[in-house]
Design an enzyme around this catalytic site. Structure first.
Site, mmCIF file in Angstrom:
data_model
loop_
_atom_site.group_PDB
_atom_site.id
_atom_site.type_symbol
_atom_site.label_atom_id
_atom_site.label_comp_id
_atom_site.label_asym_id
_atom_site.label_seq_id
_atom_site.Cartn_x
_atom_site.Cartn_y
_atom_site.Cartn_z
ATOM 1 N N GLY A 44 0.867 -1.177 0.000
ATOM 2 C CA GLY A 44 0.000 0.000 0.000
ATOM 3 C C GLY A 44 0.902 1.224 0.000
ATOM 4 O O GLY A 44 2.118 1.118 -0.233
ATOM 5 N N LEU A 45 0.322 2.378 0.293
ATOM 6 C CA LEU A 45 1.169 3.574 0.218
ATOM 7 C C LEU A 45 2.330 3.503 1.192
ATOM 8 O O LEU A 45 3.453 3.918 0.872
ATOM 9 C CB LEU A 45 0.321 4.819 0.460
ATOM 10 C CG LEU A 45 -0.377 5.255 -0.822
ATOM 11 C CD1 LEU A 45 -1.395 6.342 -0.558
ATOM 12 C CD2 LEU A 45 0.632 5.718 -1.862
ATOM 13 N N SER A 286 -16.589 10.427 -0.177
ATOM 14 C CA SER A 286 -15.461 11.135 0.417
ATOM 15 C C SER A 286 -15.875 12.315 1.309
ATOM 16 O O SER A 286 -16.823 13.049 1.016
ATOM 17 C CB SER A 286 -14.569 11.672 -0.702
ATOM 18 O OG SER A 286 -13.649 12.586 -0.169
ATOM 19 N N ARG A 339 -14.650 13.639 12.103
ATOM 20 C CA ARG A 339 -15.538 12.521 11.767
ATOM 21 C C ARG A 339 -16.271 11.954 12.975
ATOM 22 O O ARG A 339 -17.444 11.590 12.878
ATOM 23 C CB ARG A 339 -14.713 11.407 11.123
ATOM 24 C CG ARG A 339 -14.196 11.846 9.800
ATOM 25 C CD ARG A 339 -13.221 10.860 9.226
ATOM 26 N NE ARG A 339 -12.798 11.359 7.925
ATOM 27 C CZ ARG A 339 -11.901 10.777 7.164
ATOM 28 N NH1 ARG A 339 -11.306 9.682 7.579
ATOM 29 N NH2 ARG A 339 -11.580 11.287 6.008
ATOM 30 N N LEU A 461 -3.098 9.120 4.525
ATOM 31 C CA LEU A 461 -2.134 9.073 3.415
ATOM 32 C C LEU A 461 -0.874 9.823 3.821
ATOM 33 O O LEU A 461 0.250 9.400 3.530
ATOM 34 C CB LEU A 461 -2.748 9.696 2.154
ATOM 35 C CG LEU A 461 -4.039 9.051 1.642
ATOM 36 C CD1 LEU A 461 -4.500 9.722 0.350
ATOM 37 C CD2 LEU A 461 -3.854 7.559 1.400
HETATM 38 C C1 FAD Z 1 -12.754 4.284 0.830
HETATM 39 C C2 FAD Z 1 -11.581 4.906 1.534
HETATM 40 C C3 FAD Z 1 -11.197 6.189 1.231
HETATM 41 C C4 FAD Z 1 -10.118 6.776 1.891
HETATM 42 N N1 FAD Z 1 -9.757 8.054 1.575
HETATM 43 C C5 FAD Z 1 -8.703 8.610 2.213
HETATM 44 C C6 FAD Z 1 -8.293 9.933 1.884
HETATM 45 O O1 FAD Z 1 -8.876 10.599 1.034
HETATM 46 N N2 FAD Z 1 -7.231 10.449 2.546
HETATM 47 C C7 FAD Z 1 -6.556 9.755 3.506
HETATM 48 O O2 FAD Z 1 -5.595 10.275 4.068
HETATM 49 N N3 FAD Z 1 -6.915 8.481 3.804
HETATM 50 C C8 FAD Z 1 -7.960 7.901 3.192
HETATM 51 N N4 FAD Z 1 -8.326 6.620 3.513
HETATM 52 C C9 FAD Z 1 -7.478 5.835 4.420
HETATM 53 C C10 FAD Z 1 -6.248 5.337 3.667
HETATM 54 O O3 FAD Z 1 -6.596 4.966 2.359
HETATM 55 C C11 FAD Z 1 -5.589 4.136 4.338
HETATM 56 O O4 FAD Z 1 -5.460 4.365 5.704
HETATM 57 C C12 FAD Z 1 -4.203 3.916 3.759
HETATM 58 O O5 FAD Z 1 -4.269 3.826 2.368
HETATM 59 C C13 FAD Z 1 -3.570 2.669 4.346
HETATM 60 O O6 FAD Z 1 -2.352 2.458 3.673
HETATM 61 P P1 FAD Z 1 -1.382 1.285 4.127
HETATM 62 O O7 FAD Z 1 -0.252 1.294 3.175
HETATM 63 O O8 FAD Z 1 -1.077 1.418 5.570
HETATM 64 O O9 FAD Z 1 -2.243 -0.053 3.976
HETATM 65 P P2 FAD Z 1 -3.037 -0.680 2.727
HETATM 66 O O10 FAD Z 1 -3.203 0.263 1.606
HETATM 67 O O11 FAD Z 1 -4.230 -1.331 3.315
HETATM 68 O O12 FAD Z 1 -2.051 -1.792 2.199
HETATM 69 C C14 FAD Z 1 -1.839 -2.986 2.879
HETATM 70 C C15 FAD Z 1 -0.880 -3.822 2.085
HETATM 71 O O13 FAD Z 1 -0.530 -4.956 2.857
HETATM 72 C C16 FAD Z 1 -0.694 -6.128 2.087
HETATM 73 N N5 FAD Z 1 -1.028 -7.191 3.027
HETATM 74 C C17 FAD Z 1 -1.999 -7.198 3.975
HETATM 75 N N6 FAD Z 1 -1.901 -8.324 4.699
HETATM 76 C C18 FAD Z 1 -0.854 -9.005 4.204
HETATM 77 C C19 FAD Z 1 -0.226 -10.225 4.545
HETATM 78 N N7 FAD Z 1 -0.645 -10.970 5.572
HETATM 79 N N8 FAD Z 1 0.820 -10.658 3.800
HETATM 80 C C20 FAD Z 1 1.279 -9.913 2.763
HETATM 81 N N9 FAD Z 1 0.760 -8.726 2.428
HETATM 82 C C21 FAD Z 1 -0.294 -8.293 3.142
HETATM 83 C C22 FAD Z 1 -1.758 -5.827 1.072
HETATM 84 O O14 FAD Z 1 -1.582 -6.662 -0.021
HETATM 85 C C23 FAD Z 1 -1.421 -4.361 0.768
HETATM 86 O O15 FAD Z 1 -0.414 -4.325 -0.194
HETATM 87 C C24 FAD Z 1 -9.421 6.038 2.874
HETATM 88 C C25 FAD Z 1 -9.816 4.747 3.183
HETATM 89 C C26 FAD Z 1 -10.908 4.185 2.540
HETATM 90 C C27 FAD Z 1 -11.347 2.818 2.935
#
Ligand code: FAD
Length: 659
Positions: A44-45, A286, A339, A461
């Protein structure tokens, strides 16, 4: 307690141990001893930005994700934007103000130092992403455009239409691909981490499952970083992607990593309401829509009843009979309150019978005023894809004019209701983002670090990319500096064999239950329990009932689950069963934490602790700490360890969004 606040876990070279390793020929290849390998779980990001940065810095990175491409990580769903303190609008923004708003937004339950660092690096993130070519929205004159999100009175949110997460992820993915091409990152798609391997008290590798072949694979490295997202899907219905799970985080917790503030769960006010019991996913509209959309319910109960019966439509209710309850209750922030505040206010209106759909669990989000003021073209430019998404799901286009009363045009309003969206709690990390297990780091939504009891919009993000691009790549080196004389261990070590055997045994156990219930049917029931007893309004009694019900349902899971197929090859049901096993652990953890916190703060609302006006009532004297939980075995109550919070720069006070 002391072990938690001691954030500098010693990571010395331990020469005696090193000799011992050599003597036992535990090294993969002595020639490799200066090669430093890091496993990053997640793309993810947070994960993609960390893997790309570490690769660029010269580390050898093993990067895994469960999707078939990093571009499909849940981060792609992020719509509204990302915060930064650039002050392009010249509206008085600053790093301090972003820091202050975030601490206040989190209801004074975040670590002050972490939030300050986050605010400091926020501007670098925008520069980094612009350099990668992320197409942020721009003003006519070419400057990057901004909009406002909840909990702020300045415009500091950078966005790319309603697809900010997707565009940011494409930017991070291009950097990641560059490192894959350079041979510094080895990417494993469709691999799921099932366990972390601890050797002599340090994280030294993981056991992963190749989701296509079902084979278990061992990976070893000098450090492990998890970036695996949040645990919102414990509630079954949420705005999270269907694949979001907390297996990696829960397995780290079982292996000794503390889990912090699990009860801090975010319920987002603007989601499309639940419309039936066959639904398996909720859709977010959003928060950016609250810039121009106004939230209301009817003033008169008879109008609400007519709306619920379907004999009246929202656009038939004239201006004077509408209750813009957020503007009424919180004049200073209006529709842009945080929120948690907006969600509770919607629930309060619906609980009083003013809900506007057939279930009585919805409020209106109306663009009539802004379309009349700015014109439909401007509104479509800002929210076009969100309007289209809403139409695709509900068959109502919010830009369609529906009525004219006294010369004023009324457009079809959206209907929204709060839903589970984000989890502020997560694996406990110190200031360097290291967990309580040396060598194990956690970044992005899966750690607890920066948001306190409530996250402000557009700051997930910011935190994920801050962790991945600007914090972890530097802090992890404090740990890795000593690892240069401590090369990665062989995957033949007994610790790896034992971990793999345990994972394999779990797969056999789940397959051999051979009961009658599908994973989804049990998950849905767990979700009902979570929403009912551990959701928006919690009480001690309800939480105890919830825990009891979860315990009983977990027994049903262990004795009456049916998983078809075998462990060889692709078996999605088996993967879901593993996730559900961990949602049970997580759900109980959320309830334990909520029960132990006899106060209301941010997303954690205990009905016993509220002001006369229904606002959250904190108890700083007794609960001004991060609640960290240590696993004590299945069925046993985890142990609470406290990290006291210390504020030096900000005066802790009651949140006020009224004036
Ligand atoms: C609909 C929606 C809209 C949003 N809009 C916003 C916004 O406008 N602005 C903002 O700041 N935030 C927003 N958020 C929140 C934000 O998108 C998330 O908090 C953020 O993207 C999480 O990023 P991350 O990299 O931590 O995890 P994720 O993007 O959830 O990535 C997780 C990664 O881990 C991997 N993974 C998971 N479990 C395993 C495992 N056991 N083994 C191997 N790989 C695994 C997955 O494949 C993925 O690659 C939004 C959330 C949602 C649901």
């Amino acid at each position: 307690m002391a072990k938690v606040i001691d954030s500098k876990i010693p990571a010395g070279p331990v020469p005696e141990k090193w000799k011992e390793y050599k003597a036992h020929q535990r090294l993969v290849n002595p020639k490799n001893k200066l090669k430093l390998d890091v496993i990053v779980v997640g793309t993810g990001l947070a994960g993609a930005s960390a893997a790309a940065s570490l690769g660029e810095m010269g580390f050898n990175v093993i990067n895994l994700c469960i999707q078939d491409s990093p571009r499909r990580a849940h981060s792609i769903a992020a719509q509204g934007g990302i915060n930064a303190a650039k002050c392009y609008q010249n509206d008085g923004d600053s790093i301090y103000r972003l820091f202050y708003d975030t601490v206040k937004g989190g209801d004074y339950r975040a670590r002050e130092a972490n939030v300050y660092r986050l605010a400091e690096v926020s501007n670098n993130i925008i520069d980094q992403c612009v350099a990668q070519g992320v197409p942020f929205a721009r003003e006519y004159g070419g400057m990057l455009a901004n909009r406002s999100f909840g909990g702020a009175q300045v415009s500091r949110t950078f966005y790319a239409k309603g697809q900010t997460g997707q565009q940011l992820l494409l930017g991070a993915y291009s950097s990641l691909s560059c490192q894959v091409n350079a041979g510094k990152v080895k990417l494993y798609t469709r691999y799921e981490m099932e366990d972390v391997v601890i050797v002599d008290g340090r994280a030294r590798g993981i056991i992963a499952k190749d989701l296509c072949t079902g084979k278990l694979v061992r990976f070893s490295a000098n450090a492990v970083v998890i970036a695996t997202g949040g645990y919102g899907n414990t509630y079954f219905l949420s705005t999270n992607a269907m694949g979001c799970n907390c297996t990696a985080a829960v397995q780290c917790y079982r292996k000794g990593a503390y889990f912090a503030n699990p009860s801090y769960v975010q319920i987002h006010p603007t989601c499309i309401p639940v419309h039936g019991d066959k639904q398996s996913k909720l859709t977010l509209m959003s928060e950016s829509l609250r810039n121009d959309g106004r939230i209301w319910v009817p003033k008169k109960i008879e109008d609400a009843k007519a709306l619920q019966a379907g004999t009246k439509q929202g656009w038939e209710i004239p201006e004077e009979d509408r209750d813009y309850y957020l503007e009424r209750r919180y004049p200073a922030f209006g529709n842009l309150v945080p929120r948690d505040v907006a969600s509770r206010a919607a629930k309060e209106r619906c609980d009083k019978g003013f809900g506007v759909n057939n279930t009585g669990l919805a409020v209106f989000l109306d663009f009539s005023e802004s379309i009349n003021r700015l014109g439909i073209d401007v509104i479509m430019q800002r929210y076009g894809n969100l309007f289209e998404m809403y139409e695709e799901i509900t068959d109502v286009f919010p830009g369609d004019v529906a009525n004219e009363i006294n010369g004023v045009k009324y457009y079809k309003p959206m209907m929204i209701y709060p839903a589970i969206h984000y989890t502020m709690g997560g694996i406990w990390v110190d200031y360097e983002l290291q967990t309580s297990i040396p060598g194990l780091f956690a970044i992005g939504e899966c750690n607890f670090s920066d948001h306190g009891a409530n996250r402000l919009g557009a700051s997930a993000l910011m935190q994920g990319l801050a962790d991945g691009y600007f914090v972890l790549p530097y802090t992890i080196q404090n740990y890795l500096a000593d690892q240069a004389v401590w090369p990665k261990v062989s995957t033949d070590l007994p610790e790896f064999a034992e971990a793999e055997k345990a994972v394999d045994a779990e797969l056999d156990r789940l397959l051999n239950i051979k009961g009658k219930r599908s994973v989804d049917s049990i998950h849905k029931e767990l979700g009902h329990i979570m929403w009912e007893y551990v959701g928006m309004g919690r009480t001690a009694e309800g939480l105890k009932t919830g825990l009891k019900k979860m315990h009983e349902l977990e027994k049903e899971f262990d004795s009456n689950l049916f998983v078809p197929g075998t462990k060889e090859g692709l078996n999605i049901e088996l993967d879901k069963a593993i996730h559900l096993r961990d949602f049970f652990t997580m759900g109980q953890l959320v309830a334990f934490d909520a029960l132990s916190r006899n106060e209301s703060c941010g997303g954690h609302f205990r009905e016993e602790y509220q002001t006369e006006e229904g606002e959250a009532k904190r108890d700083d004297e007794n609960y001004f700490y991060v609640g960290c939980w240590e696993y004590k075995g299945k069925g046993n109550e985890p142990e609470l360890i406290k990290e006291p919070l210390e504020y030096e720069a900000i005066k802790v006070q009651t949140r006020n969004y009224k004036n």
